[in-house]
Design a protein around this motif. Structure first.
Motif, short mmCIF file in Angstrom:
data_model
loop_
_atom_site.label_atom_id
_atom_site.label_comp_id
_atom_site.label_asym_id
_atom_site.label_seq_id
_atom_site.Cartn_x
_atom_site.Cartn_y
_atom_site.Cartn_z
N ASN A 1 0.84 -1.19 0.00
CA ASN A 1 0.00 0.00 0.00
C ASN A 1 0.89 1.25 0.00
O ASN A 1 1.10 1.86 1.05
N PRO A 2 1.40 1.66 -1.15
CA PRO A 2 2.32 2.81 -1.19
C PRO A 2 1.71 4.12 -0.71
O PRO A 2 2.40 4.96 -0.14
N LYS A 3 0.40 4.30 -0.92
CA LYS A 3 -0.24 5.54 -0.46
C LYS A 3 -0.27 5.62 1.07
O LYS A 3 -0.20 6.70 1.64
N GLY A 4 -0.36 4.48 1.71
CA GLY A 4 -0.35 4.46 3.16
C GLY A 4 1.03 4.72 3.74
O GLY A 4 1.17 4.98 4.93
N ALA A 5 2.05 4.67 2.88
CA ALA A 5 3.41 4.91 3.36
C ALA A 5 3.59 6.34 3.84
O ALA A 5 4.36 6.60 4.77
N VAL A 6 2.88 7.26 3.23
CA VAL A 6 2.98 8.66 3.65
C VAL A 6 2.50 8.81 5.09
O VAL A 6 3.15 9.48 5.90
N ARG A 7 1.39 8.15 5.42
CA ARG A 7 0.89 8.22 6.80
C ARG A 7 1.88 7.59 7.77
O ARG A 7 2.09 8.09 8.87
N SER A 8 2.50 6.50 7.35
CA SER A 8 3.49 5.84 8.21
C SER A 8 4.70 6.74 8.43
O SER A 8 5.23 6.82 9.54
N LEU A 9 5.13 7.41 7.38
CA LEU A 9 6.28 8.31 7.51
C LEU A 9 5.95 9.50 8.41
O LEU A 9 6.80 9.95 9.19
N VAL A 10 4.72 10.01 8.33
CA VAL A 10 4.31 11.10 9.21
C VAL A 10 4.35 10.63 10.66
O VAL A 10 4.85 11.34 11.55
N GLY A 11 3.85 9.42 10.92
CA GLY A 11 3.90 8.87 12.27
C GLY A 11 5.32 8.69 12.77
O GLY A 11 5.63 8.99 13.93
N LEU A 12 6.20 8.22 11.90
CA LEU A 12 7.61 8.05 12.27
C LEU A 12 8.26 9.39 12.60
O LEU A 12 9.01 9.50 13.58
N VAL A 13 7.96 10.41 11.81
CA VAL A 13 8.53 11.74 12.06
C VAL A 13 8.04 12.28 13.40
O VAL A 13 8.81 12.86 14.17
N VAL A 14 6.75 12.08 13.71
CA VAL A 14 6.21 12.55 14.99
C VAL A 14 6.91 11.84 16.15
O VAL A 14 7.30 12.49 17.14
N VAL A 15 7.12 10.53 16.04
CA VAL A 15 7.80 9.78 17.10
C VAL A 15 9.24 10.28 17.26
O VAL A 15 9.72 10.46 18.38
N LEU A 16 9.93 10.51 16.16
CA LEU A 16 11.30 11.02 16.24
C LEU A 16 11.36 12.40 16.87
O LEU A 16 12.28 12.70 17.65
N ILE A 17 10.39 13.25 16.56
CA ILE A 17 10.35 14.58 17.18
C ILE A 17 10.11 14.47 18.67
O ILE A 17 10.78 15.15 19.47
N VAL A 18 9.19 13.60 19.09
CA VAL A 18 8.91 13.42 20.51
C VAL A 18 10.15 12.90 21.24
O VAL A 18 10.51 13.39 22.32
N ILE A 19 10.83 11.93 20.65
CA ILE A 19 12.04 11.40 21.28
C ILE A 19 13.13 12.47 21.33
O ILE A 19 13.85 12.58 22.34
N GLY A 20 13.25 13.28 20.29
CA GLY A 20 14.22 14.38 20.30
C GLY A 20 13.94 15.39 21.39
O GLY A 20 14.85 15.84 22.09
N VAL A 21 12.67 15.74 21.56
CA VAL A 21 12.30 16.68 22.62
C VAL A 21 12.56 16.07 23.99
O VAL A 21 13.09 16.74 24.90
N CYS A 22 12.23 14.80 24.15
CA CYS A 22 12.50 14.12 25.42
C CYS A 22 13.99 14.08 25.72
O CYS A 22 14.41 14.28 26.87
N TYR A 23 14.80 13.84 24.70
CA TYR A 23 16.25 13.81 24.90
C TYR A 23 16.75 15.20 25.30
O TYR A 23 17.62 15.34 26.16
N ALA A 24 16.21 16.23 24.67
CA ALA A 24 16.63 17.60 24.99
C ALA A 24 16.23 17.98 26.42
O ALA A 24 16.95 18.73 27.09
N LEU A 25 15.11 17.47 26.89
CA LEU A 25 14.65 17.78 28.24
C LEU A 25 15.32 16.94 29.32
O LEU A 25 15.28 17.30 30.50
N SER A 26 15.94 15.82 28.95
CA SER A 26 16.51 14.92 29.94
C SER A 26 17.78 15.50 30.55
O SER A 26 18.45 16.34 29.97
#
Length: 139
Positions: A64-89
């Motif tokens: 499902n290549p069209k669903g890949a965009v949604r997966s990539l958006v989710g991955l980017v959100v998770v990476l941003i959250v982890i980056g913010v958590c790392y910055a706050l730690s």
């Protein structure tokens, strides 16, 4: 997809059996063996979960290549959250149980990051459940 139900029951059975073995070995006075078996099963479960988390989205990406965009958006959100958590730690030394200090900055920083990420994931889960119920109430 019928086989997934049986795999789920198999993993549940193995988990229950390791718990029973842990309890029985504790009653027998051999808690180290029971804890060792439970830890090994936890490592196996973690490894299988990580593999499934990586493999199934890759399969979905090709089917499902069209669903890949949604997966990539989710991955980017998770990476941003982890980056913010790392910055706050913090890497501040922590007093251990013997009165000394635990001063490994890498471990302290990563453990704080993991804790903050877990707090955010738990809060997001509760929030999504509440919002979902509210939306379903108005339908």
């Amino acid at each position: 997809m019928k086989y997934i139900k049986y795999i789920k029951y198999l993993f549940l059975l193995i988990s229950v059996l390791t718990l029973v073995y842990f309890i029985i070995s504790g009653v027998a006075g051999n808690t180290e063996t029971g804890a060792d078996v439970m830890l090994k099963w936890a490592y196996v479960s973690l490894a299988l979960t990580v593999l499934a988390t990586i493999i199934f989205p890759l399969i979905n990406l090709f089917t499902n290549p069209k669903g890949a965009v949604r997966s990539l958006v989710g991955l980017v959100v998770v990476l941003i959250v982890i980056g913010v958590c790392y910055a706050l730690s913090s890497a501040e030394p922590v007093v251990d149980s013997s009165g000394g200090f635990f001063e490994n900055p890498v471990t302290l920083k990563l453990s704080d990051t993991g804790l903050y990420a877990a707090y955010i994931a738990m809060a997001a889960t509760v929030l999504i459940a509440i919002v979902g119920e509210i939306i379903n109430a108005f339908k």
